[in-house]
Design a protein around this motif. Sequence first.
Motif, PDB file in Angstrom:
ATOM      1  N   CYS A   1     -13.235   3.498   5.292  1.00 20.09           N
ATOM      2  CA  CYS A   1     -12.476   2.247   5.373  1.00 20.09           C
ATOM      3  C   CYS A   1     -11.133   2.465   6.060  1.00 20.09           C
ATOM      4  O   CYS A   1     -10.682   1.627   6.843  1.00 20.09           O
ATOM      5  CB  CYS A   1     -12.277   1.667   3.975  1.00 20.09           C
ATOM      6  SG  CYS A   1     -13.767   0.963   3.231  1.00 20.09           S
TER       7      CYS A   1
ATOM      8  N   ALA B   1     -11.478   2.480   9.689  1.00 18.89           N
ATOM      9  CA  ALA B   1     -11.922   1.206  10.264  1.00 18.89           C
ATOM     10  C   ALA B   1     -10.921   0.081  10.039  1.00 18.89           C
ATOM     11  O   ALA B   1     -11.258  -1.096  10.249  1.00 18.89           O
ATOM     12  CB  ALA B   1     -13.276   0.822   9.663  1.00 18.89           C
TER      13      ALA B   1
ATOM     14  N   ALA C   1      -8.538  -1.248  11.656  1.00 15.61           N
ATOM     15  CA  ALA C   1      -8.292  -2.160  12.771  1.00 15.61           C
ATOM     16  C   ALA C   1      -9.404  -3.202  12.923  1.00 15.61           C
ATOM     17  O   ALA C   1      -9.208  -4.235  13.575  1.00 15.61           O
ATOM     18  CB  ALA C   1      -8.136  -1.374  14.065  1.00 15.61           C
ATOM     19  N   GLN C   2     -10.562  -2.970  12.286  1.00 10.03           N
ATOM     20  CA  GLN C   2     -11.676  -3.907  12.408  1.00 10.03           C
ATOM     21  C   GLN C   2     -11.570  -5.078  11.431  1.00 10.03           C
ATOM     22  O   GLN C   2     -12.315  -6.056  11.552  1.00 10.03           O
ATOM     23  CB  GLN C   2     -12.995  -3.170  12.182  1.00 10.03           C
ATOM     24  CG  GLN C   2     -13.239  -2.040  13.171  1.00 10.03           C
ATOM     25  CD  GLN C   2     -14.498  -1.250  12.842  1.00 10.03           C
ATOM     26  OE1 GLN C   2     -15.383  -1.734  12.140  1.00 10.03           O
ATOM     27  NE2 GLN C   2     -14.577  -0.035  13.351  1.00 10.03           N
ATOM     28  N   PHE C   3     -10.647  -4.986  10.474  1.00  7.84           N
ATOM     29  CA  PHE C   3     -10.513  -6.037   9.477  1.00  7.84           C
ATOM     30  C   PHE C   3      -9.459  -7.054   9.903  1.00  7.84           C
ATOM     31  O   PHE C   3      -8.485  -6.714  10.571  1.00  7.84           O
ATOM     32  CB  PHE C   3     -10.144  -5.442   8.122  1.00  7.84           C
ATOM     33  CG  PHE C   3     -11.238  -4.612   7.503  1.00  7.84           C
ATOM     34  CD1 PHE C   3     -12.281  -5.224   6.826  1.00  7.84           C
ATOM     35  CD2 PHE C   3     -11.239  -3.232   7.611  1.00  7.84           C
ATOM     36  CE1 PHE C   3     -13.303  -4.473   6.268  1.00  7.84           C
ATOM     37  CE2 PHE C   3     -12.250  -2.467   7.062  1.00  7.84           C
ATOM     38  CZ  PHE C   3     -13.292  -3.092   6.379  1.00  7.84           C
ATOM     39  N   ASP C   4      -9.663  -8.284   9.472  1.00  5.69           N
ATOM     40  CA  ASP C   4      -8.666  -9.320   9.709  1.00  5.69           C
ATOM     41  C   ASP C   4      -7.551  -9.264   8.668  1.00  5.69           C
ATOM     42  O   ASP C   4      -6.405  -9.624   8.956  1.00  5.69           O
ATOM     43  CB  ASP C   4      -9.332 -10.697   9.673  1.00  5.69           C
ATOM     44  CG  ASP C   4     -10.371 -10.852  10.770  1.00  5.69           C
ATOM     45  OD1 ASP C   4      -9.983 -10.840  11.953  1.00  5.69           O
ATOM     46  OD2 ASP C   4     -11.571 -10.969  10.441  1.00  5.69           O
TER      47      ASP C   4
ATOM     48  N   GLN D   1     -13.322 -10.808   8.368  1.00  5.61           N
ATOM     49  CA  GLN D   1     -13.583  -9.517   7.729  1.00  5.61           C
ATOM     50  C   GLN D   1     -12.388  -9.165   6.837  1.00  5.61           C
ATOM     51  O   GLN D   1     -11.280  -8.993   7.336  1.00  5.61           O
ATOM     52  CB  GLN D   1     -13.792  -8.438   8.787  1.00  5.61           C
ATOM     53  CG  GLN D   1     -14.981  -8.665   9.710  1.00  5.61           C
ATOM     54  CD  GLN D   1     -16.308  -8.420   9.006  1.00  5.61           C
ATOM     55  OE1 GLN D   1     -16.416  -7.533   8.159  1.00  5.61           O
ATOM     56  NE2 GLN D   1     -17.312  -9.209   9.356  1.00  5.61           N
TER      57      GLN D   1
END
Length: 256
Positions: A51, A54, A56-59, A135
């Motif tokens: 996590c 990652a 940068a992949q979440f809003d 996300q």
Amino acid sequence: MIAVAPSVWVTRPAREASRWVDALRRGGIAAQAFPLIEIAPAPDPAALAQCRAALAQFDAVMFVSAHAVQGLLPAPGLWPATGPRAWATGAGTAAALRAAGVPGDHIDVPGADAPQFDSEALWPLVSAQVAPGAQVLVVRGADAQGQTSGRPWLVEQLRQRGAAVTEVASYSRRAPALDTQQLARAGDAAAGWWLFSSSEAVANLVAAGPGTDRASWRALCTHPRIAQAARLAGFGEVAQVRPTVEAVLAFLQSQP
């Protein structure tokens, strides 16, 4: 060293309890730490690292506590420069985010005048950010069995909006192993207030069993749900106060 029986037992985890005790003592309160929650490492370091990589992949990333921040972001420089939004339910969590290098303009947190610092207070501030397909990562603690724990209310709101929610535990919470001397100290409970910031701490005290008749005990609670847990546990007097040192200090200073 305080020579008199403490007028308040601070039940937060050890590191937080120490800060609260120091602040209350500066205000003239005879405070004593009695941690009823122990903080331990994340149960699944690999999932946590995944996590973290990652982010940068979440809003948005919602942190339930300062411990959640410190578990996911143990050092500055791990937060992506372009986002996501960082959600916090209170000032302590927001301060931990800033200490971890999260820019202040990335952080959403209820104002200092909010009646409570919880998911219900946070939701009106962040709900407009949530669109179908958003996300969202929720960073919380795990119980003694390694399962993510905590109230599902915010996750339910997110999923009702069509968001994709990932949950990860960045630390574990467990009941401390209280020894005979600590249990004996708890027998002095009638001399002061138990300060509870978690229903879990109430349950851990009851499970430890320092007496079964708590009709003369007093609980000072920082949320209505905690106050209800204290009443169900048999505390004879239960009061509620905002979850700030200033509010607790003012309450205790007002007591005879």
